[in-house]
Design an enzyme around this catalytic site. Structure first.
Site, mmCIF file in Angstrom:
data_model
loop_
_atom_site.group_PDB
_atom_site.id
_atom_site.type_symbol
_atom_site.label_atom_id
_atom_site.label_comp_id
_atom_site.label_asym_id
_atom_site.label_seq_id
_atom_site.Cartn_x
_atom_site.Cartn_y
_atom_site.Cartn_z
ATOM 1 N N GLU A 36 0.841 -1.198 0.000
ATOM 2 C CA GLU A 36 0.000 0.000 0.000
ATOM 3 C C GLU A 36 0.878 1.251 0.000
ATOM 4 O OE1 GLU A 36 -2.995 2.390 3.075
ATOM 5 O OE2 GLU A 36 -2.389 0.338 3.531
ATOM 6 N N ASP A 90 -1.328 -1.112 5.658
ATOM 7 C CA ASP A 90 -1.231 -0.539 7.002
ATOM 8 C C ASP A 90 -2.092 -1.320 7.993
ATOM 9 O OD1 ASP A 90 0.392 1.387 5.951
ATOM 10 O OD2 ASP A 90 -1.121 2.967 5.909
ATOM 11 N N ASP A 96 -4.382 -0.529 9.963
ATOM 12 C CA ASP A 96 -5.491 0.319 10.396
ATOM 13 C C ASP A 96 -6.713 0.011 9.539
ATOM 14 O OD1 ASP A 96 -4.912 1.448 7.932
ATOM 15 O OD2 ASP A 96 -4.080 3.309 8.742
ATOM 16 N N ASP A 148 -8.121 1.682 7.012
ATOM 17 C CA ASP A 148 -7.887 1.831 5.574
ATOM 18 C C ASP A 148 -7.099 0.642 5.024
ATOM 19 O OD1 ASP A 148 -9.282 4.125 5.088
ATOM 20 O OD2 ASP A 148 -7.578 5.473 5.372
#
Length: 658
Positions: A431, A508, A510, A512
């Protein structure tokens, strides 16, 4: 389903209730062997600390099990803060034990017990548990049922002033286990291993028969690990004699990486058959291996590689890999680690990253010395490793990197790897460009490739196949992996152009990042299903937190830990607090994304095969229909009402970092 959700809806589980409610979180529920092992491990910790010389286990005809040792005996006085007998506290309170304080003056420097959970779980999942303690010339007895005290601690007799020890009898509760019987095979293997790993300790197993007779087995290994491995290799032809040694750290100087007493003992043999072995950490068997095994592999490989280079034995155009040395190795490894981090309460795999460096460092030099003292044997091992490497190279499927027609030209942003070994090669779908830059520096150029993704991939669940390549990211992914979109019904030959054995989603830690994972998984599920079916798709798990501790003085160097999520962070902080580490000596940092991690951190936590956490994506057998329905509901454009209803019904199960 009741829609009432108010203050009374929140239930607080107290005491041992969490264990009874969710036993699978604390132990293995196939049979009671593991809860019995917790009691045996406590006796073994007394022997490891140097206070017990005998461990006697009796398997009774009624299915109960007794473990007796001649250690110090669990203290029976009142706890200074809890005002409850300590022996009662140990068996009834989660996270109560004598193994948190590893500093000078603690009851245990090295132990398998870490969390103060083990025997309290045993107690919770037993219909009856009896404890007898010999200590300070007195004998005390305490009895539980289902984790509750039914006979309070009482003095029942006297013993010699020099006699001490603990005896625990357990009646496992069958309702918590698929099978109510303790596995004799596993129990014998466990006790035999304790005898191997505890020189000078006598380990006995008594089996009580229906007629009241006792069948006894005793284990002793005067040669320790070497004798045990020789027994395991009786039916195998050894290429060279067994290499066995041990190394432990002395009192550390300022800045040393490892604490006094940390290290490993090992026995290694090379045979003409495939390899395998057993490993232990502080006497705890690690059936799934872990970083200490990776350290043994690394130490052996680096030493033999240097030997081969020194004697100029390597043919041109042949590059050795650790697996070339490791594939024929039979081994027994016993590591001592001050603060081991295991995967789960059952402790079947070691995750401590420091253990890799520890074991590799203590193994490499002794093996280099051994090779230089046994040059002919060293050359035999070199020939074996080189033959393995050449065989591997011959079997590698040659992949054409670029076609002159230009039709299959690889994406310009793909940073490819050097190896043509499809099975070993890995492609990281990363990403963001910044994270892709760190990943390029962190990767092993030989077999790890990087494809950075800009933004979020198209939700392709309902995208017609002929329109897929209108999306640049999807076109780049397909060209990089060498596989065209296909249906699950198509033959396996659709994967004939596959260029990487592992396709790893790296995003990541998280919300997202999770969204990007789901979009990529949707792409592979809908348009590249054979990749999932063949086990080529993986998800990397980068950490969300880094925790650093300052040096604690004697024997306690500065340390660093990584936590995947909030729960793991809290667990590490609790452990450090229990060890007496001051709050101002603890620093907690949060990674906002992969782009914030430098190359060394990304390599250590997420990309190195020895220390990363990687999960394979698969569909459970028989769950294809349910999976299809779930994916349609979650990702379908016309399923908004279904998603809303699902979130209302299952939203309480979500664990999200928002």
């Amino acid at each position: 389903m009741s829609k009432l959700y108010d203050e009374s809806s929140v239930r607080v589980l107290k005491g041992l209730e969490p264990v009874k409610e969710r036993p699978g979180m604390y132990t293995r529920t196939t049979d009671p062997t593991h809860i019995c092992q917790e009691v045996i491990d406590n006796a073994a910790d007394e022997a490891l600390a140097g206070f017990a010389k005998k461990i006697e286990v009796t398997l009774h005809h009624d299915g109960s099990l007794t473990v007796a040792d001649d250690g110090r005996g669990i203290p029976v006085g009142l706890h200074p803060d809890e005002h409850v007998p300590v022996v009662e506290l140990v068996f009834t309170r989660l996270h109560a034990g004598g193994k948190f304080n590893k500093k000078d003056g603690g009851a245990y420097s090295f132990s398998g017990g870490l969390h103060g959970v083990g025997v309290s779980v045993t107690n919770a999942l037993s219909t009856r548990l009896e404890v007898e303690v010999m200590r300070e010339a007195k004998v005390h007895r305490l009895v539980f049922s289902g984790g509750d005290v039914i006979e309070p601690l009482a003095e029942i007799g006297t013993c010699g002033q020099k006699r001490s020890g603990t005896k625990v009898r357990v009646w496992p509760d069958a309702k918590y286990f698929e099978s109510a019987k303790v596995s004799i095979h596993e129990l014998e293997r466990l006790l035999r291993a304790k005898a191997v790993l505890l020189p000078g300790t006598t380990v006995t197993l008594n089996q009580e028969k229906a007629d009241g007779t006792i069948e006894a087995k005793n284990w002793t290994y005067p040669e320790g690990l070497k004798g045990y491995l020789a027994e395991l290799c009786m039916d195998s032809e050894l290429i060279v004699p067994i290499f066995a040694d041990e190394r432990f750290c002395g009192r550390p100087a300022e800045g040393d990486a490892f604490a006094e007493g940390e290290g490993a003992s090992w026995a290694v043999a090379w045979t003409n058959e495939s390899g395998g072995g057993e490993s232990y950490v502080n006497l705890i068997p690690t059936a799934l291996g872990g970083t200490h095994e990776a350290g043994l592999r690394t130490g052996l490989f680096e030493a033999l590689r240097d030997f081969i280079d020194h004697h100029n034995l390597l043919p041109r155009n042949v590059k050795l890999q650790a697996e070339d040395v490791w594939s024929r190795v039979r081994y027994v490894l016993s590591a001592k680690v001050l603060d081991p981090q295991f995967q789960g309460q059952t402790k079947e795999k070691l995750n401590s990253r420091e253990a890799l460096k520890l074991v590799a460092s203590v193994v490499r030099l002794p093996f280099e010395v051994w090779l230089n003292q046994h040059v002919e044997e060293g050359k035999k091992l070199a020939e074996l490793a080189i033959a393995q490497a050449m065989s591997r190279l011959r079997s590698v499927k040659k992949v054409e990197r670029r076609k002159s027609s230009g039709i299959a030209v690889l994406p310009g942003k793909l940073t490819d790897c050097g190896s043509e070994d499809t099975e070993r090669n890995e492609l990281f779908l990363v990403e963001g460009d910044s994270a892709g830059g760190s990943a390029k520096l962190a990767r092993d150029k030989e077999y790890q490739a990087i494809l950075p993704l800009r933004g979020k991939v198209l939700n392709s669940l309902e995208t017609p196949r002929e329109q897929l390549f209108a999306n640049r990211e999807i076109a780049d992914i397909s060209a990089s992996i060498g596989v065209d979109p296909h249906d699950v019904t198509e033959p396996d030959s659709v994967l004939s152009g596959l260029r990487y054995g592992k396709i790893i989603i790296l995003s990541d830690a998280d919300v997202d990042g999770s969204h990007i994972q789901v979009l990529l998984l949707t792409l592979f599920y809908r348009h590249f299903p054979k990749l999932i079916a063949a086990g080529h798709i993986y998800i990397a798990k980068p950490p969300l937190y880094r925790i650093d501790t300052a040096s604690q003085g004697k024997g306690r160097p500065a340390r660093k830990f990584y936590a995947l999520d909030e729960a793991e962070r809290e667990h590490i902080l609790e452990r450090l607090t229990d060890e007496g580490v001051r709050e101002d000596h603890i620093s907690v940092g949060r990674f906002k994304g992969l782009g914030e991690m430098n190359a060394d951190q990304l390599k250590e936590t997420t990309m190195s095969t020895d220390t990363r956490r990687l999960y394979k994506v698969s569909i459970v057998d028989g769950a294809e229909h349910d999976t299809r329905q779930l994916m349609s509901m979650l990702m379908g454009k016309g399923e908004a009402s279904g998603r809303r209803e699902w979130m209302e019904r299952r939203g309480n199960e979500v664990e999200a970092d928002i």
